[in-house]
Scaffold this active site. Structure first.
Site, PDB file in Angstrom:
ATOM      1  N   CYS A 183     -11.404  -7.157  -0.795  1.00 50.10           N
ATOM      2  CA  CYS A 183     -12.478  -6.259  -0.425  1.00 50.10           C
ATOM      3  C   CYS A 183     -12.554  -6.278   1.088  1.00 50.10           C
ATOM      4  O   CYS A 183     -11.822  -6.997   1.752  1.00 50.10           O
ATOM      5  CB  CYS A 183     -13.780  -6.762  -1.016  1.00 50.10           C
ATOM      6  SG  CYS A 183     -13.625  -7.120  -2.766  1.00 50.10           S
ATOM      7  N   ARG A 228      -9.093  -1.438   1.961  1.00 52.86           N
ATOM      8  CA  ARG A 228      -9.035  -2.724   1.256  1.00 52.86           C
ATOM      9  C   ARG A 228      -9.601  -2.628  -0.161  1.00 52.86           C
ATOM     10  O   ARG A 228      -9.499  -3.575  -0.936  1.00 52.86           O
ATOM     11  CB  ARG A 228      -9.804  -3.790   2.030  1.00 52.86           C
ATOM     12  CG  ARG A 228      -9.284  -4.012   3.436  1.00 52.86           C
ATOM     13  CD  ARG A 228     -10.108  -5.039   4.141  1.00 52.86           C
ATOM     14  NE  ARG A 228      -9.914  -6.347   3.570  1.00 52.86           N
ATOM     15  CZ  ARG A 228      -8.963  -7.188   3.932  1.00 52.86           C
ATOM     16  NH1 ARG A 228      -8.137  -6.863   4.900  1.00 52.86           N
ATOM     17  NH2 ARG A 228      -8.840  -8.367   3.370  1.00 52.86           N
ATOM     18  N   TRP A 286     -12.993  -3.959  -4.193  1.00 53.41           N
ATOM     19  CA  TRP A 286     -11.896  -3.711  -5.124  1.00 53.41           C
ATOM     20  C   TRP A 286     -12.066  -4.764  -6.214  1.00 53.41           C
ATOM     21  O   TRP A 286     -11.880  -5.947  -5.970  1.00 53.41           O
ATOM     22  CB  TRP A 286     -10.557  -3.856  -4.422  1.00 53.41           C
ATOM     23  CG  TRP A 286      -9.384  -3.440  -5.253  1.00 53.41           C
ATOM     24  CD1 TRP A 286      -8.917  -2.176  -5.438  1.00 53.41           C
ATOM     25  CD2 TRP A 286      -8.525  -4.300  -6.011  1.00 53.41           C
ATOM     26  NE1 TRP A 286      -7.827  -2.196  -6.262  1.00 53.41           N
ATOM     27  CE2 TRP A 286      -7.560  -3.477  -6.637  1.00 53.41           C
ATOM     28  CE3 TRP A 286      -8.472  -5.669  -6.239  1.00 53.41           C
ATOM     29  CZ2 TRP A 286      -6.561  -3.989  -7.454  1.00 53.41           C
ATOM     30  CZ3 TRP A 286      -7.476  -6.175  -7.057  1.00 53.41           C
ATOM     31  CH2 TRP A 286      -6.525  -5.333  -7.654  1.00 53.41           C
ATOM     32  N   ASN A 294     -15.189 -11.627   0.358  1.00 52.26           N
ATOM     33  CA  ASN A 294     -13.832 -11.187   0.035  1.00 52.26           C
ATOM     34  C   ASN A 294     -13.052 -12.419  -0.375  1.00 52.26           C
ATOM     35  O   ASN A 294     -13.050 -13.412   0.359  1.00 52.26           O
ATOM     36  CB  ASN A 294     -13.191 -10.532   1.261  1.00 52.26           C
ATOM     37  CG  ASN A 294     -11.701 -10.290   1.065  1.00 52.26           C
ATOM     38  OD1 ASN A 294     -11.263 -10.017  -0.048  1.00 52.26           O
ATOM     39  ND2 ASN A 294     -10.937 -10.397   2.135  1.00 52.26           N
ATOM     40  N   GLY A 295     -12.404 -12.379  -1.537  1.00 53.85           N
ATOM     41  CA  GLY A 295     -11.651 -13.543  -2.015  1.00 53.85           C
ATOM     42  C   GLY A 295     -11.940 -13.769  -3.478  1.00 53.85           C
ATOM     43  O   GLY A 295     -12.533 -12.921  -4.149  1.00 53.85           O
ATOM     44  N   GLU A 324      12.217   2.472  -2.725  1.00 58.62           N
ATOM     45  CA  GLU A 324      11.058   2.770  -1.884  1.00 58.62           C
ATOM     46  C   GLU A 324      10.636   4.239  -2.050  1.00 58.62           C
ATOM     47  O   GLU A 324       9.447   4.541  -2.112  1.00 58.62           O
ATOM     48  CB  GLU A 324      11.397   2.442  -0.419  1.00 58.62           C
ATOM     49  CG  GLU A 324      10.359   2.839   0.600  1.00 58.62           C
ATOM     50  CD  GLU A 324       8.989   2.187   0.398  1.00 58.62           C
ATOM     51  OE1 GLU A 324       8.858   1.266  -0.420  1.00 58.62           O
ATOM     52  OE2 GLU A 324       8.045   2.641   1.054  1.00 58.62           O
ATOM     53  N   LYS A 355       6.943   5.320  -3.270  1.00 59.99           N
ATOM     54  CA  LYS A 355       6.090   6.224  -2.481  1.00 59.99           C
ATOM     55  C   LYS A 355       5.600   7.361  -3.347  1.00 59.99           C
ATOM     56  O   LYS A 355       4.433   7.722  -3.310  1.00 59.99           O
ATOM     57  CB  LYS A 355       6.885   6.810  -1.328  1.00 59.99           C
ATOM     58  CG  LYS A 355       6.877   6.368   0.081  1.00 59.99           C
ATOM     59  CD  LYS A 355       5.800   5.685   0.770  1.00 59.99           C
ATOM     60  CE  LYS A 355       5.193   4.519   0.113  1.00 59.99           C
ATOM     61  NZ  LYS A 355       5.468   3.212   0.620  1.00 59.99           N
ATOM     62  N   GLU A 379       3.041   6.101  -6.201  1.00 63.19           N
ATOM     63  CA  GLU A 379       1.726   5.571  -5.820  1.00 63.19           C
ATOM     64  C   GLU A 379       0.775   6.642  -5.288  1.00 63.19           C
ATOM     65  O   GLU A 379      -0.426   6.503  -5.416  1.00 63.19           O
ATOM     66  CB  GLU A 379       1.833   4.382  -4.863  1.00 63.19           C
ATOM     67  CG  GLU A 379       2.250   4.691  -3.462  1.00 63.19           C
ATOM     68  CD  GLU A 379       2.283   3.447  -2.579  1.00 63.19           C
ATOM     69  OE1 GLU A 379       1.439   2.565  -2.718  1.00 63.19           O
ATOM     70  OE2 GLU A 379       3.183   3.392  -1.714  1.00 63.19           O
ATOM     71  N   HIS A 388      24.140   2.891 -17.534  1.00 64.39           N
ATOM     72  CA  HIS A 388      23.840   1.814 -18.496  1.00 64.39           C
ATOM     73  C   HIS A 388      22.461   1.985 -19.123  1.00 64.39           C
ATOM     74  O   HIS A 388      21.902   1.044 -19.662  1.00 64.39           O
ATOM     75  CB  HIS A 388      23.954   0.457 -17.804  1.00 64.39           C
ATOM     76  CG  HIS A 388      25.320   0.198 -17.247  1.00 64.39           C
ATOM     77  ND1 HIS A 388      26.415  -0.035 -18.037  1.00 64.39           N
ATOM     78  CD2 HIS A 388      25.781   0.191 -15.964  1.00 64.39           C
ATOM     79  CE1 HIS A 388      27.491  -0.190 -17.276  1.00 64.39           C
ATOM     80  NE2 HIS A 388      27.130  -0.051 -16.013  1.00 64.39           N
ATOM     81  N   LYS A 442      -5.100  -1.341   0.047  1.00 59.77           N
ATOM     82  CA  LYS A 442      -4.068  -1.512   1.074  1.00 59.77           C
ATOM     83  C   LYS A 442      -3.582  -2.956   1.144  1.00 59.77           C
ATOM     84  O   LYS A 442      -2.403  -3.217   1.242  1.00 59.77           O
ATOM     85  CB  LYS A 442      -4.646  -1.075   2.433  1.00 59.77           C
ATOM     86  CG  LYS A 442      -3.706  -1.266   3.614  1.00 59.77           C
ATOM     87  CD  LYS A 442      -2.639  -0.210   3.628  1.00 59.77           C
ATOM     88  CE  LYS A 442      -1.718  -0.342   4.827  1.00 59.77           C
ATOM     89  NZ  LYS A 442      -0.458   0.373   4.569  1.00 59.77           N
TER      90      LYS A 442
HETATM   91  O1  M6R Z   1       0.659  -5.919   3.652  1.00 62.51           O
HETATM   92  P1  M6R Z   1       1.946  -6.140   2.903  1.00 62.51           P
HETATM   93  O2  M6R Z   1       3.116  -5.519   3.569  1.00 62.51           O
HETATM   94  O3  M6R Z   1       2.183  -7.593   2.573  1.00 62.51           O
HETATM   95  O4  M6R Z   1       1.734  -5.384   1.521  1.00 62.51           O
HETATM   96  C1  M6R Z   1       2.693  -5.458   0.512  1.00 62.51           C
HETATM   97  C2  M6R Z   1       2.467  -4.399  -0.543  1.00 62.51           C
HETATM   98  O5  M6R Z   1       1.208  -4.573  -1.148  1.00 62.51           O
HETATM   99  C3  M6R Z   1       2.543  -2.985   0.033  1.00 62.51           C
HETATM  100  O6  M6R Z   1       3.751  -2.757   0.677  1.00 62.51           O
HETATM  101  C4  M6R Z   1       2.347  -1.928  -1.075  1.00 62.51           C
HETATM  102  O7  M6R Z   1       3.434  -1.959  -1.954  1.00 62.51           O
HETATM  103  C5  M6R Z   1       2.154  -0.542  -0.475  1.00 62.51           C
HETATM  104  N1  M6R Z   1       1.047   0.107  -1.095  1.00 62.51           N
HETATM  105  C6  M6R Z   1       3.301   0.353  -0.666  1.00 62.51           C
HETATM  106  O8  M6R Z   1       3.108   1.603  -0.075  1.00 62.51           O
END
Ligand code: M6R
Length: 610
Positions: free
Chosen positions: A2, A27, A75, A101-102, A483, A487, A490, A506, A605
């Protein structure tokens, strides 16, 4: 996972907290709340379900006056997103309010104990135990009450606490979850990250684990959780106050995609300026002898950063000739990894706060690995717990979908690999010069790619209604396929698979049909011919194909339905350039579908829970 913010000063706390929370909404954004100590000495709490806009509206309808307050954007971990579960949580008499947060790991046991002692719980959260513990120990001294409470807590926390009895004090503390104190004049701030306070100050104290701050309008006292004073130099935030604004772009993600050329230049600055000269990596903290005696490199990370780690593994073996592996951070500890002497762990993270990655780092370090991190957020937990850190220097990344951090992570890792290859004599002088030359050209090539955005948009228009997508790549561009698919899924919620083109026959080839589009990364290089074969296999089964090819290629336009063109470069650095049209493709598809691009559903994030 959070975001927390707190303010004490002369301004209206609701205004500052709302503006700070806006910067932290990445967050988490399933509910939000603010507690303010009002001028009449009472505590007023406002909470809403949903995004911050709902909180702003609630405060507009029912304004709250006061210059001391704490705010939270959530969150959910324990308990569904609801008004009752959202923060701040309060003591039963409504005089103490706390944001957190935690995760408190022993909350169930504490909850039973506190219930027996007569405290009444109203929410399903782990956080509520903290505020009741503080209340239990409170005897007029809020800081002391938290110190005593902290002894009972197991798990992670960054907290901000205010009490109606003391309109001139805010208490904040940290264990494992990030926390900074913003230093103002006649006012002070707390926040989960620096970006949230940058509008008002560029001076912060970065709080360490098991430390706390007792904050008034004119003073900040730092101590450990035993009450011993802590000396700390303020840190100057290096980016301007407007760096976290959208700057005319519709979304942060779009702005951040467009920041890549400049960010790449900054990443190279002072490290590589002349292809004939060696790379200089301050912060790496490894002697030539240490580099020469390396026997293994382990990359570990999550999500997009893991894909950058996969590119790193490929480059490290191919160029520096060091046996390498890449591990998903969330999986690493489960198999109790064997760490040989001479192992280097390269930990990759944009935020530097991802809990799974931090846990993997600690595991590898404890087992004797040297740890170098590739991180964006300066002074983050991962950066601080590493033996060396090479910052990617991307500036703040706000969009939940990581874009500029990805290409900058690859570039930074490529710098490390080229340096290792140089020191170990693993590559010829000619190869190294060509590689360094290619890296120096990347900012300009990224700019060219952005100028082709309209072409990508036209392709997006053709495919945005498809329910499924397959992304194929091989070799150094297999992570690019993974990747690209991440992208797309998500931010657009289209189901997408990133797959090795060689593996396709396969299994996944069974999915191919006219409604599934395939993105095939087919730039010239070692695996080019094989990629052409794979494209033909898909075309033979009536699957539409978008090829990603180097400028001037004549074969791919003959095979694929559409082409995303990228400027020619050595295959080994091409994951940086192939990423950009794929970011734009996902962005425009998601935009055409009307998705909430900067805050996709269910995501946050920074994932600070395991
Ligand atoms: O802050 P970080 O790079 O450690 O985060 C890792 C992943 O949570 C982050 O890359 C996530 O997969 C993104 N939403 C991808 O766009």
């Amino acid at each position: 996972m959070c975001g927390i913010v707190g303010y004490i000063g002369e301004r209206q706390a609701t205004e500052v907290c709302l503006a700070g929370l806006k910067r932290l909404e990445y967050r988490g954004y399933d509910s939000a709340g603010i507690a303010v100590v009002q001028d009449d000495g009472t505590l007023e709490v406002t909470k809403v379900v949903g995004k911050l806009a709902n909180l702003a509206q609630a405060l507009e309808e029912q304004p709250v006056d006061g210059t001391l307050g704490v705010g939270h954007t959530r969150w959910a971990t324990h308990g569904k997103p609801s008004k009752i579960n959202s923060h701040p949580h309060t003591s039963n008499d409504g005089r103490i309010a706390l944001v957190h947060n935690g995760i408190i790991e022993n909350y169930a046991e504490l909850r039973d104990q506190l219930t027996e002692e007569g405290f009444e719980f109203v929410s399903e959260t782990d956080t509520e135990v903290i505020v009741h513990l503080v209340d239990k120990y409170y005897d007029g001294d809020l800081a002391e009450a938290f110190r005593m409470a902290a002894r009972d807590l197991e798990g992670a926390f960054a907290v901000g606490i205010v009490c109606a009895d003391n309109p001139d004090q805010m208490v904040a503390a940290r264990r494992f979850s990030p926390l900074v104190v913003g230093i103002g004049e006649g006012e002070n701030f707390i926040a989960s990250d620096m970006g949230a306070v940058r509008e008002w100050t560029d001076q912060v104290y970065v709080i360490d684990d098991d430390e706390m701050a007792v904050i008034t309008r004119d003073s900040i006292e730092l101590t450990d959780l035993e009450g011993n004073p802590v000396e700390r130099e303020p840190y100057t935030i290096p980016w301007p106050a407007d760096a976290a604004q959208k700057g005319g772009h519709k979304h942060f993600m779009h702005k951040e995609i467009h920041e890549q050329p400049r960010a790449m230049r900054e990443c190279l600055l002072g490290r590589l300026s002349d292809p004939e000269k060696s790379i200089n990596l301050e912060g790496l903290n490894m002697s030539e002898q240490e580099i020469q005696s390396l026997r293994k490199v382990v990359f570990t990370a999550c999500g997009t950063a893991y894909h950058a780690g996969l590119v790193g593994r490929f480059l490290m073996e191919k160029l520096a000739r060091i046996p390498s592996e890449a591990d998903l951070a969330a999986e690493l500890r489960a198999r109790d990894p064997v760490v040989l002497d001479g192992t280097l762990a390269i930990v990759v993270s944009q935020s530097g706060e991802t809990a799974d990655t931090l846990v993997a780092l600690r595991e590898l370090k404890e087992k004797g690995a040297k740890v170098v991190s590739v991180v964006n957020v300066v002074d983050s937990s991962i950066a601080r717990e590493s033996d060396g850190v090479v910052y990617i220097q991307a500036g703040p990344e706000i969009g939940v979908a990581s874009t500029k951090a990805y290409t900058l992570q690859i570039l930074t890792i490529a710098l490390i690999v080229a340096h290792f290859a140089d020191v170990r004599g693993a590559a010829s002088e000619h190869e190294l010069i060509e590689l360094r030359r290619a890296m120096l050209k990347l900012p300009e090539q990224a700019q060219e790619l952005l100028e082709r955005e309209e072409d990508v948009k036209r392709v997006a228009e053709k495919y945005y209604e498809s329910p499924n997508a397959l992304y194929l790549g091989r070799g150094v561009n297999l992570p690019s396929a993974m990747e690209g698919a991440l992208k797309l899924k998500e931010i657009s919620y289209i189901h997408a698979e990133g797959y090795s083109a060689g593996e396709m026959k396969h299994g996944p080839i069974a999915l191919v049909e006219p409604n599934l589009f395939t993105v095939a990364i087919a730039v010239k290089g070692d695996v080019y011919d094989k990629m052409i074969g794979n494209i033909q296999e898909i075309k033979a089964r009536s699957g539409p194909v978008i090829g990603v090819a180097f400028d001037g290629d004549t074969e791919i336009p003959r095979q694929a339905d559409d082409v995303l063109w990228v400027p020619e470069c050595p295959e080994l650095v091409s994951p940086v350039t192939t990423a950009i049209p794929l970011q734009l493709l996902s962005y425009h598809i998601a935009d055409m579908l009307g998705r909430e691009i900067d805050q996709p559903r269910n995501l946050a994030k920074t994932v600070t829970v395991e």
